[in-house]
Design an enzyme around this catalytic site. Structure first.
Site, short mmCIF file in Angstrom:
data_model
loop_
_atom_site.label_atom_id
_atom_site.label_comp_id
_atom_site.label_asym_id
_atom_site.label_seq_id
_atom_site.Cartn_x
_atom_site.Cartn_y
_atom_site.Cartn_z
N ASP A 1 -11.92 -3.83 2.02
CA ASP A 1 -11.08 -4.80 1.29
C ASP A 1 -11.90 -6.08 1.31
O ASP A 1 -13.14 -6.01 1.50
CB ASP A 1 -9.71 -4.97 1.98
CG ASP A 1 -8.71 -5.78 1.14
OD1 ASP A 1 -8.09 -5.22 0.25
OD2 ASP A 1 -8.58 -7.01 1.37
N ASN B 1 -16.16 -6.98 -5.10
CA ASN B 1 -16.20 -5.58 -5.53
C ASN B 1 -15.30 -5.32 -6.74
O ASN B 1 -15.74 -4.73 -7.73
CB ASN B 1 -15.78 -4.69 -4.34
CG ASN B 1 -15.64 -3.25 -4.74
OD1 ASN B 1 -14.54 -2.78 -5.02
ND2 ASN B 1 -16.76 -2.53 -4.82
N LYS C 1 -2.69 -0.84 6.64
CA LYS C 1 -3.68 -1.88 6.34
C LYS C 1 -4.13 -2.49 7.66
O LYS C 1 -3.39 -2.46 8.65
CB LYS C 1 -3.05 -2.96 5.45
CG LYS C 1 -4.06 -3.82 4.71
CD LYS C 1 -4.53 -3.20 3.41
CE LYS C 1 -5.66 -3.98 2.80
NZ LYS C 1 -6.03 -3.48 1.46
N SER D 1 -10.57 6.80 -3.00
CA SER D 1 -10.73 7.02 -1.56
C SER D 1 -10.11 8.36 -1.18
O SER D 1 -10.67 9.10 -0.35
CB SER D 1 -10.04 5.91 -0.76
OG SER D 1 -10.88 4.79 -0.66
N LYS E 1 1.84 1.77 -3.64
CA LYS E 1 0.65 2.05 -4.44
C LYS E 1 0.16 3.47 -4.20
O LYS E 1 -0.12 4.21 -5.14
CB LYS E 1 -0.45 1.05 -4.03
CG LYS E 1 -1.75 1.24 -4.75
CD LYS E 1 -2.83 0.36 -4.16
CE LYS E 1 -2.34 -1.06 -3.98
NZ LYS E 1 -3.42 -2.03 -3.83
N THR F 1 -12.02 0.66 -8.19
CA THR F 1 -10.87 -0.24 -8.36
C THR F 1 -11.01 -1.01 -9.68
O THR F 1 -10.06 -1.10 -10.47
CB THR F 1 -10.74 -1.22 -7.17
OG1 THR F 1 -10.81 -0.48 -5.97
CG2 THR F 1 -9.43 -1.97 -7.23
N GLN G 1 0.82 -1.22 0.00
CA GLN G 1 0.00 0.00 0.00
C GLN G 1 0.86 1.27 0.00
O GLN G 1 0.48 2.28 -0.60
CB GLN G 1 -0.90 -0.03 1.25
CG GLN G 1 -2.07 0.92 1.19
CD GLN G 1 -3.24 0.37 0.39
OE1 GLN G 1 -3.63 -0.77 0.58
NE2 GLN G 1 -3.78 1.17 -0.50
P1 NDP Z 1 -14.56 -8.92 -1.96
O1 NDP Z 1 -14.67 -9.45 -0.60
O2 NDP Z 1 -15.60 -7.97 -2.46
O3 NDP Z 1 -14.46 -10.10 -3.02
C1 NDP Z 1 -13.45 -11.06 -2.95
C2 NDP Z 1 -13.67 -12.08 -4.03
O4 NDP Z 1 -12.54 -12.95 -4.08
C3 NDP Z 1 -14.88 -12.97 -3.77
O5 NDP Z 1 -15.41 -13.41 -4.98
C4 NDP Z 1 -14.25 -14.13 -2.99
O6 NDP Z 1 -15.00 -15.34 -3.08
C5 NDP Z 1 -12.93 -14.28 -3.68
N1 NDP Z 1 -11.93 -14.82 -2.75
C6 NDP Z 1 -11.57 -14.29 -1.55
N2 NDP Z 1 -10.66 -15.06 -0.94
C7 NDP Z 1 -10.44 -16.08 -1.78
C8 NDP Z 1 -9.58 -17.20 -1.73
N3 NDP Z 1 -8.79 -17.42 -0.66
N4 NDP Z 1 -9.60 -18.03 -2.79
C9 NDP Z 1 -10.40 -17.79 -3.86
N5 NDP Z 1 -11.21 -16.75 -3.96
C10 NDP Z 1 -11.23 -15.91 -2.94
O7 NDP Z 1 -13.10 -8.24 -2.04
P2 NDP Z 1 -12.56 -7.15 -3.06
O8 NDP Z 1 -13.14 -7.34 -4.40
O9 NDP Z 1 -12.67 -5.83 -2.40
O10 NDP Z 1 -11.01 -7.51 -3.09
C11 NDP Z 1 -10.45 -8.44 -4.01
C12 NDP Z 1 -8.97 -8.20 -4.14
O11 NDP Z 1 -8.73 -6.86 -4.61
C13 NDP Z 1 -8.17 -8.34 -2.85
O12 NDP Z 1 -6.88 -8.83 -3.15
C14 NDP Z 1 -8.05 -6.88 -2.38
O13 NDP Z 1 -6.94 -6.69 -1.53
C15 NDP Z 1 -7.86 -6.19 -3.72
N6 NDP Z 1 -8.15 -4.75 -3.74
C16 NDP Z 1 -9.39 -4.29 -3.38
C17 NDP Z 1 -9.66 -2.95 -3.45
C18 NDP Z 1 -11.02 -2.40 -3.19
O14 NDP Z 1 -11.23 -1.20 -3.44
N7 NDP Z 1 -11.97 -3.18 -2.74
C19 NDP Z 1 -8.62 -1.97 -3.83
C20 NDP Z 1 -7.38 -2.57 -4.29
C21 NDP Z 1 -7.17 -3.92 -4.20
P3 NDP Z 1 -16.04 -15.73 -1.91
O15 NDP Z 1 -17.24 -14.86 -2.15
O16 NDP Z 1 -16.27 -17.17 -2.13
O17 NDP Z 1 -15.35 -15.43 -0.62
#
Ligand code: NDP
Length: 446
Positions: free
Chosen positions: A167, A241, A127, A378, A115, A210, A112
């Site tokens: 997150d 998300n 974080k 953000s 970034k 994002t 972070q």
């Molecule tokens: P969400 O919780 O909205 O979604 C996460 C997604 O990834 C879900 O579909 C989830 O499946 C899947 N997932 C989570 N853990 C695992 C795992 N161990 N194995 C396989 N699939 C998994 O999170 P975000 O979309 O916010 O975040 C996703 C990624 O993006 C993360 O790495 C986060 O750090 C990164 N990120 C997010 C930002 C944001 O603004 N939200 C900004 C920058 C980066 P299930 O529903 O089954 O749990």
């Protein structure tokens, strides 16, 4: 000399942070690419900038007790790692997932820092999160947990101190409960969190930022190869998300998103996934991706999320979690003709996977640049809160697009300046490291 430098740093990092492989991996990736730069800057060596940058300014760990709907006491653990405040207040999301431990939060906090420096906004890196699992919990359980979590965290955060966001596992619902408790404890209505509801200080386009930002960044990567999105087959992992809004924007740009996943399995729809169905299932109903085929019987569902990388595609967008693409998955993607990868998730590719992509010469957009649109927006939310104003969706989206363009240009220029033209990994690490390093030097030994 650079390789000795990497070894020395990694020796200290692994000794001081035992049992935290994700943190070691994130540090190794950055230090390997900046070592040739550092050894040419005696002032960085003298001020021990790298030794200081890999050591968080502050690491908080705390007990979070709460009561579930059955009346049972549950005990979970909370974290906030305030990694680096050289260029602004700590800023970074909160992750609620059972896999969370200190090493995950430290890898995310470390990434972070760089970034946030790339966004050009005045924000440092941090974080946090918890091993609490929101999956299957009632709204009341989530609320009680969030209230307990904030009852400790509120002492350490503030609009000019540390501004958490969402997150994995932390979306609008959780931010609402956390904000409510912060306000109650402090009697202050301030921009202490981002990702807030639009009616109470949130920014339009933050939810989409994002995913949209990732597509704006990958658009530039494709353009450098004289390609546009039209008709490209895109595989997106995850359905949270980041994944949903990346898939939606890619579709808007003319791409054909053929697969998405969750942690249980993946869907394949050669006619193009109807992203709105995924959005309703995951955002509206908190359901599972397999339910997609109930509405679209021509699509296929397969158990196991790793299989998503076996689907032949032109562009792969890992948007789920860390280390979801290993060397074997990367080789399969390359063999199947994938020519561009944009990281929506944080550290979704192992270092071996990145080597496979590099060897194959495919376009690669590293997370700290490609997914920076979320935190950048953000910071735009923080700016609107400070100004007591609210911009339109179009205004925020336009700024986001400008920021992503700027990040891409910074990466290209830094890669060129350090003798690795076109290498966005080196570009992202070099541009951001130098900015943070100079700010640290300016501020003395702190
Ligand atoms: P969400 O919780 O909205 O979604 C996460 C997604 O990834 C879900 O579909 C989830 O499946 C899947 N997932 C989570 N853990 C695992 C795992 N161990 N194995 C396989 N699939 C998994 O999170 P975000 O979309 O916010 O975040 C996703 C990624 O993006 C993360 O790495 C986060 O750090 C990164 N990120 C997010 C930002 C944001 O603004 N939200 C900004 C920058 C980066 P299930 O529903 O089954 O749990």
């Amino acid at each position: 000399m650079p390789s000795q430098f990497v070894q020395d740093i990694m020796g200290v990092v692994t000794f001081r942070n035992p049992g935290e492989p994700e943190f070691h991996q994130a540090v190794q990736e950055v230090v390997e690419s900046i070592a040739p730069i550092v050894v040419k800057h005696p002032e960085f060596i003298k001020m021990r900038i790298v030794e200081r940058i890999v050591e968080p300014e502050r690491q908080l760990m705390f007990r979070v007790p709460w009561v579930d709907d059955a009346g049972e006491v549950q005990v979970t653990r909370g974290y906030r790692v305030q990694f680096n405040s050289a260029i602004g207040p700590y800023k970074g999301g909160l992750r609620f997932h059972p896999s969370v431990y200190l090493g995950i939060i430290k890898f995310l906090g470390f990434e972070q820092v760089f970034k946030n420096a790339l966004t050009t906004m005045p924000i440092g890196g941090g974080k946090g999160g918890s091993d609490f699992d929101p999956k299957g919990k009632s709204d009341n359980e989530v609320m009680r947990f969030c209230q307990s979590f904030m009852t400790e965290l509120y002492r350490h955060v503030g609009a000019d101190v540390d501004v958490p966001a969402g997150d994995i596992g932390v979306g609008g619902r959780e931010i609402g409960y956390l904000f409510g408790q912060y306000k109650r404890l402090t009697t202050q209505f301030t921009g202490v969190l981002t990702g807030k509801g639009i009616a109470w200080g949130g920014s339009l386009a933050r939810t989409e930022a994002t995913g949209y930002g990732l597509i704006y960044f990958v658009t530039r990567m494709l353009k450098s190869r004289q390609v546009d999105w039209d008709g490209l087959r895109v595989v997106v992992s995850g359905s949270g998300n980041v994944a949903i809004y990346a898939a939606q924007k890619a579709t808007d740009m003319g791409a054909n998103v053929i697969a998405m996943s969750d942690s249980s399995g993946y869907i394949y729809d050669p006619d193009g996934i109807k992203v709105n169905t995924v959005r309703v299932i995951k955002e509206g109903e908190r359901g599972r991706i397999r339910e997609y085929i109930d509405n679209h019987p021509s699509a296929e569902y397969h158990d196991g999320c790793q299989g998503v990388w076996t689907i032949p595609c032109d562009v792969a967008l890992p948007c789920a979690t860390q280390n979801e693409i290993d060397a074997a998955a990367a080789q399969t993607l390359v063999r199947n003709g994938c020519f561009a990868v944009g990281e929506g998730a944080n550290m979704p590719s192992t270092n071996e996977a990145i080597s496979a992509f590099r060897d194959a010469g495919i376009a690669f957009g590293p997370a700290k640049a490609a997914n920076a649109g979320g935190v950048a927006t953000s910071a735009l939310e923080m700016a609107q809160n400070s100004m007591r104003t609210a911009w339109t969706f179009e205004e925020v989206d336009r700024k986001l697009m400008g920021i992503m363009d700027d990040i891409y240009d910074q990466c290209i220029e830094a890669a060129e300046a350090y003798g690795r033209p076109g290498d966005l990994i080196v570009g992202a690490n070099a541009a951001s490291f130098i900015k943070v390093a100079r700010a640290m030097i300016d501020q003395g030994l702190v």
